[in-house]
Motif scaffolding. Structure first.
Motif, PDB file in Angstrom:
ATOM      1  N   ARG A 189     -10.671  -2.284   2.800  1.00 54.26           N
ATOM      2  CA  ARG A 189      -9.680  -2.214   3.883  1.00 54.26           C
ATOM      3  C   ARG A 189      -8.391  -1.579   3.376  1.00 54.26           C
ATOM      4  NH1 ARG A 189      -8.283  -4.627   8.741  1.00 54.26           N
ATOM      5  NH2 ARG A 189      -6.060  -5.040   9.033  1.00 54.26           N
ATOM      6  N   ARG A 190      -7.989  -1.945   2.179  1.00 53.56           N
ATOM      7  CA  ARG A 190      -6.779  -1.387   1.582  1.00 53.56           C
ATOM      8  C   ARG A 190      -6.946   0.121   1.353  1.00 53.56           C
ATOM      9  NH1 ARG A 190      -2.379  -3.063  -1.741  1.00 53.56           N
ATOM     10  NH2 ARG A 190      -1.986  -1.625  -3.473  1.00 53.56           N
ATOM     11  N   ALA A 191      -8.139   0.537   0.972  1.00 57.16           N
ATOM     12  CA  ALA A 191      -8.409   1.958   0.756  1.00 57.16           C
ATOM     13  C   ALA A 191      -8.273   2.743   2.055  1.00 57.16           C
ATOM     14  CB  ALA A 191      -9.813   2.137   0.172  1.00 57.16           C
ATOM     15  N   LYS A 192      -8.782   2.195   3.173  1.00 58.86           N
ATOM     16  CA  LYS A 192      -8.672   2.882   4.461  1.00 58.86           C
ATOM     17  C   LYS A 192      -7.229   2.947   4.938  1.00 58.86           C
ATOM     18  CE  LYS A 192     -11.869   0.285   6.271  1.00 58.86           C
ATOM     19  NZ  LYS A 192     -12.774  -0.354   7.257  1.00 58.86           N
ATOM     20  N   MET A 226      -5.348  10.019  -3.831  1.00 60.79           N
ATOM     21  CA  MET A 226      -6.243   9.220  -3.004  1.00 60.79           C
ATOM     22  C   MET A 226      -7.536   8.889  -3.752  1.00 60.79           C
ATOM     23  SD  MET A 226      -5.915   7.964   0.084  1.00 60.79           S
ATOM     24  CE  MET A 226      -4.764   9.100   0.850  1.00 60.79           C
ATOM     25  N   SER A 227      -8.035   9.826  -4.539  1.00 55.44           N
ATOM     26  CA  SER A 227      -9.266   9.585  -5.289  1.00 55.44           C
ATOM     27  C   SER A 227      -9.094   8.400  -6.240  1.00 55.44           C
ATOM     28  CB  SER A 227      -9.657  10.837  -6.077  1.00 55.44           C
ATOM     29  OG  SER A 227      -9.937  11.908  -5.215  1.00 55.44           O
ATOM     30  N   ALA A 228      -8.003   8.414  -7.016  1.00 51.09           N
ATOM     31  CA  ALA A 228      -7.754   7.324  -7.972  1.00 51.09           C
ATOM     32  C   ALA A 228      -7.452   6.025  -7.242  1.00 51.09           C
ATOM     33  CB  ALA A 228      -6.598   7.702  -8.896  1.00 51.09           C
ATOM     34  N   PHE A 229      -6.641   6.078  -6.191  1.00 52.66           N
ATOM     35  CA  PHE A 229      -6.250   4.891  -5.439  1.00 52.66           C
ATOM     36  C   PHE A 229      -7.468   4.213  -4.823  1.00 52.66           C
ATOM     37  CE2 PHE A 229      -4.424   2.285  -2.179  1.00 52.66           C
ATOM     38  CZ  PHE A 229      -3.142   1.958  -2.607  1.00 52.66           C
ATOM     39  N   VAL A 230      -8.296   5.018  -4.148  1.00 50.95           N
ATOM     40  CA  VAL A 230      -9.479   4.468  -3.480  1.00 50.95           C
ATOM     41  C   VAL A 230     -10.489   3.953  -4.501  1.00 50.95           C
ATOM     42  CG1 VAL A 230     -11.463   5.055  -2.026  1.00 50.95           C
ATOM     43  CG2 VAL A 230      -9.177   5.864  -1.409  1.00 50.95           C
ATOM     44  N   ILE A 276       0.821  -1.218   0.000  1.00 47.81           N
ATOM     45  CA  ILE A 276       0.000   0.000   0.000  1.00 47.81           C
ATOM     46  C   ILE A 276       0.849   1.259   0.000  1.00 47.81           C
ATOM     47  CG2 ILE A 276      -1.685   1.332   1.322  1.00 47.81           C
ATOM     48  CD1 ILE A 276      -2.806  -1.345   2.317  1.00 47.81           C
ATOM     49  N   PHE A 277       1.779   1.363   0.955  1.00 47.32           N
ATOM     50  CA  PHE A 277       2.549   2.595   1.102  1.00 47.32           C
ATOM     51  C   PHE A 277       3.364   2.891  -0.152  1.00 47.32           C
ATOM     52  CE2 PHE A 277       6.360   4.952   2.455  1.00 47.32           C
ATOM     53  CZ  PHE A 277       5.759   6.074   2.988  1.00 47.32           C
ATOM     54  N   SER A 278       4.080   1.904  -0.642  1.00 45.96           N
ATOM     55  CA  SER A 278       4.924   2.143  -1.817  1.00 45.96           C
ATOM     56  C   SER A 278       4.082   2.419  -3.056  1.00 45.96           C
ATOM     57  CB  SER A 278       5.860   0.949  -2.055  1.00 45.96           C
ATOM     58  OG  SER A 278       5.125  -0.239  -2.276  1.00 45.96           O
ATOM     59  N   SER A 279       2.944   1.741  -3.197  1.00 44.13           N
ATOM     60  CA  SER A 279       2.065   1.980  -4.350  1.00 44.13           C
ATOM     61  C   SER A 279       1.517   3.401  -4.325  1.00 44.13           C
ATOM     62  CB  SER A 279       0.902   0.978  -4.366  1.00 44.13           C
ATOM     63  OG  SER A 279       1.368  -0.336  -4.528  1.00 44.13           O
ATOM     64  N   LEU A 280       1.098   3.844  -3.136  1.00 38.98           N
ATOM     65  CA  LEU A 280       0.544   5.196  -3.006  1.00 38.98           C
ATOM     66  C   LEU A 280       1.613   6.249  -3.256  1.00 38.98           C
ATOM     67  CD1 LEU A 280      -1.836   7.032  -2.242  1.00 38.98           C
ATOM     68  CD2 LEU A 280      -1.140   6.805   0.153  1.00 38.98           C
TER      69      LEU A 280
END
Length: 454
Positions: free
Chosen positions: A310-313, A296-300, A12-16
């Motif tokens: 859960r990954r989005a949160k 965050m919009s695209a990721f979520v 998650i962290f590295s992808s974001l």
């Protein structure tokens, strides 16, 4: 996206971060080529030109915010379809968006070109800067089609998880704008008109480069053909339903800052120019939370489409933590040495002093916007754009404008005190976002409990 990897895959962290960093650099370059106008005008033209560019660019910034909000519907819908691996639906979302925004671009051009005079008067541009303000609005309005096209292409790239291509195109545009400003403003002494022409030329070239990149790309994560470029009724309704609340919120938030600029314009040309300079500085110090809001919009959206809430949160928590660390550093520097930042855009000591006073309020906001902007991006990705609009309206018209107006009526008031309306608004909006998040989580747990019992 290498090997068709989406934002729903990997750590998650590295992808974001990998997605957000190019977005951050893109926003930095966008702010840079917007700030270069004021910088060059401030060094090679008169204070009236600075005020004209400041007021006119604030209006154009509000217009751009509205366009970005509307195109959020494309980002969310395309992101969801990519997460669902539905290539055809993603292509239809893009084609419908092109048709929708082509009409919007023509409408916007007519409004800005024909209404430059009334708009400048509505903004209470100082009399000494009225002509310059009208010139800036009119020239930028003539190039509105490029502003719209650039934002549509950016929305598509973000939706498919590609944040690097917009970085390339805006980098080229930034160079073009800098060269244009130096040639037209510093070289030919065209003042406000030169700055506006350079801005439009930069936007046009960025659009052409984006189209060239798409044409040369060997594969795309969506199906697309000429048949897709038409009005798909259901798709357009979904894009408008998702994007319109965000656009309205951006319009009203932008309008609230225009109202503040209008209030300050009544104090004279120096405070007017000071707020304009401060707003340009603010566009830089707010880059990190702004980048996370878009990312965050695209990721979520992709993770919700892939059934991974859960990954989005978890991404929301990562975004807030990293943006807050950057905000604390930038806020402290802006509060104590904001005069150094303001001095980049103006060599007038009085203007710099007014800008620094206003920036001290924004320094406080630097530790609030990481929460607000990340929550906004999260709710956009969850399709809660109506809530995003509602909390934005409450912040703008329930807090920011009333506080700024009431404070401005006090005798001997400073720009710092007027500027405190902005962090006051952010604090109220954060409270609303936290309440919404808790309510959604409670609903989700109740729904899970009901399904288990059944």
């Amino acid at each position: 996206m290498e090997k068709n990897r989406t934002l729903a895959d990997g750590p998650i962290f590295s992808s974001l971060i990998r997605f957000a960093v190019p977005v951050l650099l893109t926003l930095f370059l966008q702010a840079l080529y917007g700030g270069v106008d004021l910088l060059v005008v401030g060094q090679f033209a008169h204070t009236a030109d600075v005020s004209g560019v400041a007021t006119g660019s604030m209006l154009l910034q509000t217009v751009t915010m509205v366009i970005t909000g509307l195109t959020m519907g494309i980002t969310i819908l395309v992101g969801e379809k990519i997460g669902q691996r539905d290539r055809r639906a993603a292509g239809q979302a893009i084609g419908s968006g092109i048709c929708l925004f082509a009409i919007f671009a023509l409408f916007l051009t007519a409004v800005l070109v024909a209404g430059a005079g009334p708009l400048a008067r509505l903004l209470h541009a100082p009399e000494e800067a009225m002509g310059q303000t009208m010139t800036y609005i009119r020239i930028c309005g003539a190039g509105a089609v490029f502003i719209v096209a650039y934002n549509v292409l950016g929305a598509v790239f973000r939706g498919i998880g590609d944040s690097k291509t917009p970085l390339l195109t805006v980098c080229i545009a930034c160079v073009v704008n800098i060269v244009g400003d130096l040639v037209l403003v510093a070289g030919f002494h065209m003042g406000t008109a030169g700055a506006a022409i350079a801005t439009v030329a930069a936007q046009a070239i960025s659009v052409l480069v984006s189209l060239a990149v798409i044409a040369r790309r060997p594969s795309l994560p969506f199906d697309f053909s000429r048949d897709f470029v038409r009005f798909h009724g259901r798709t357009i309704r979904m894009e408008v339903q998702l994007g319109a609340p965000v656009a309205l919120q951006e319009l009203l938030v932008g309008a609230s800052f225009l109202v503040i600029q209008t209030i300050v314009n009544a104090f004279g040309v120096v405070p007017s120019a000071g707020v304009g300079v401060a707003e340009k500085v603010c566009s830089f110090i707010m880059l990190v939370p702004s980048a996370y809001m878009q990312s965050m919009s695209a990721f979520v959206a992709q993770n919700m489409g892939a059934g991974q809430p859960r990954r989005a949160k978890q991404a929301l928590g990562c975004g807030i933590a990293t943006a807050l660390a950057a905000g604390a550093v930038l806020g402290a520097f802006t509060f104590f040495r904001g005069d150094l930042l303001a001095g980049i855009f103006s060599n007038d000591a009085a203007v710099v002093a007014q800008a620094h006073s206003y920036l001290k309020a924004y320094a406080i906001d630097c530790v609030l916007t990481p929460f607000l902007f990340c929550f906004t991006g999260y709710f956009n990705g969850c399709e809660k754009t109506l809530f995003v609009m509602t909390q934005g309206i409450i912040g703008a018209f329930g807090v920011r404008i009333p506080v700024a107006y009431l404070v401005s009526r006090l005798p001997g008031v400073s720009l710092f005190e007027i500027g405190l309306a902005t962090p006051a608004s952010s604090l109220v909006q954060i409270c609303l976002c936290v309440l919404m998040f808790v309510w959604l989580e409670r609903r989700r747990r109740m729904a899970q409990g009901s399904s288990l019992r059944s």
